[in-house]
Design an enzyme around this catalytic site. Sequence first.
Site, PDB file in Angstrom:
ATOM      1  N   ASP A 182      -0.225  -7.477   1.149  1.00 38.50           N
ATOM      2  CA  ASP A 182       0.349  -6.138   1.527  1.00 38.50           C
ATOM      3  C   ASP A 182       1.888  -5.984   1.553  1.00 38.50           C
ATOM      4  O   ASP A 182       2.276  -5.389   2.493  1.00 38.50           O
ATOM      5  CB  ASP A 182      -0.198  -5.274   2.571  1.00 38.50           C
ATOM      6  CG  ASP A 182      -0.066  -3.827   2.517  1.00 38.50           C
ATOM      7  OD1 ASP A 182       0.200  -3.350   1.492  1.00 38.50           O
ATOM      8  OD2 ASP A 182      -0.616  -3.285   3.351  1.00 38.50           O
TER       9      ASP A 182
ATOM     10  N   SER B 205       4.486   2.188   8.376  1.00 41.15           N
ATOM     11  CA  SER B 205       3.945   1.268   7.474  1.00 41.15           C
ATOM     12  C   SER B 205       5.167   0.483   6.772  1.00 41.15           C
ATOM     13  O   SER B 205       6.306   1.341   6.134  1.00 41.15           O
ATOM     14  CB  SER B 205       3.039   1.678   6.449  1.00 41.15           C
ATOM     15  OG  SER B 205       1.883   2.019   6.887  1.00 41.15           O
TER      16      SER B 205
ATOM     17  N   HIS C 260       0.845  -1.344  -0.059  1.00 40.80           N
ATOM     18  CA  HIS C 260       0.089  -0.027   0.004  1.00 40.80           C
ATOM     19  C   HIS C 260       0.967   1.306  -0.054  1.00 40.80           C
ATOM     20  O   HIS C 260       0.403   2.390  -0.535  1.00 40.80           O
ATOM     21  CB  HIS C 260      -0.938   0.117   1.000  1.00 40.80           C
ATOM     22  CG  HIS C 260      -0.458   0.279   2.558  1.00 40.80           C
ATOM     23  ND1 HIS C 260      -0.156  -0.668   3.554  1.00 40.80           N
ATOM     24  CD2 HIS C 260       0.042   1.581   3.103  1.00 40.80           C
ATOM     25  CE1 HIS C 260       0.383  -0.140   4.587  1.00 40.80           C
ATOM     26  NE2 HIS C 260       0.258   1.193   4.427  1.00 40.80           N
TER      27      HIS C 260
END
Length: 181
Positions: free
Chosen positions: A57, A128, A27
């Site tokens: 992901d 992230s 992402h």
Amino acid sequence: VIQIATPYSTGTGFFLKKYGLIVTNEHLIRDNVEVLISGETFSKKLVPVLFIDARLDLAFLQAPEMDEVPDIALGDSDAVHPGDRILVLGHPFGLSYASTQGMVSNTSHEQDGITFFQHDAALNPGNSGGPLVSQEGEVMGINTFVIRDGENIGFSLPVNYLKETLKAYQEHHGQIGVRCT
């Protein structure tokens, strides 16, 4: 721990010397064929995105030459238990090389058929793709998402998913690819 920037966001990745890859979240790099990376041992560089898996992901980036960087060990997700102390490494809000301690709350949070680790270490925008690290210094997961408006409720993809993905990637001789599942 590598800082990653795209026209849309910033985040974190980590270098796996054995594979010559930077691991991060899909992402974070979505819709980009190249991303800007920076690290302590090299200046900013544009590098290609080599592999994406939107379901897990996960994404792999081409790593620059980094001979003097030690390899980071990948742990075993099955060895993680509620109550284990962990460390989150990354670049939250663009801050360089931040770490946050926490504890694993749940090892079996399931979402869309994927099991995640739930923990209370603060994850913020920019974390992230960074590693979730055990007290022994092994990567146990990849920091992936939080509960919006929650208080330190973070989720990390267990490292065994990464190990399976690395094996499949190597079976295809490291060619640029997308995993469709």
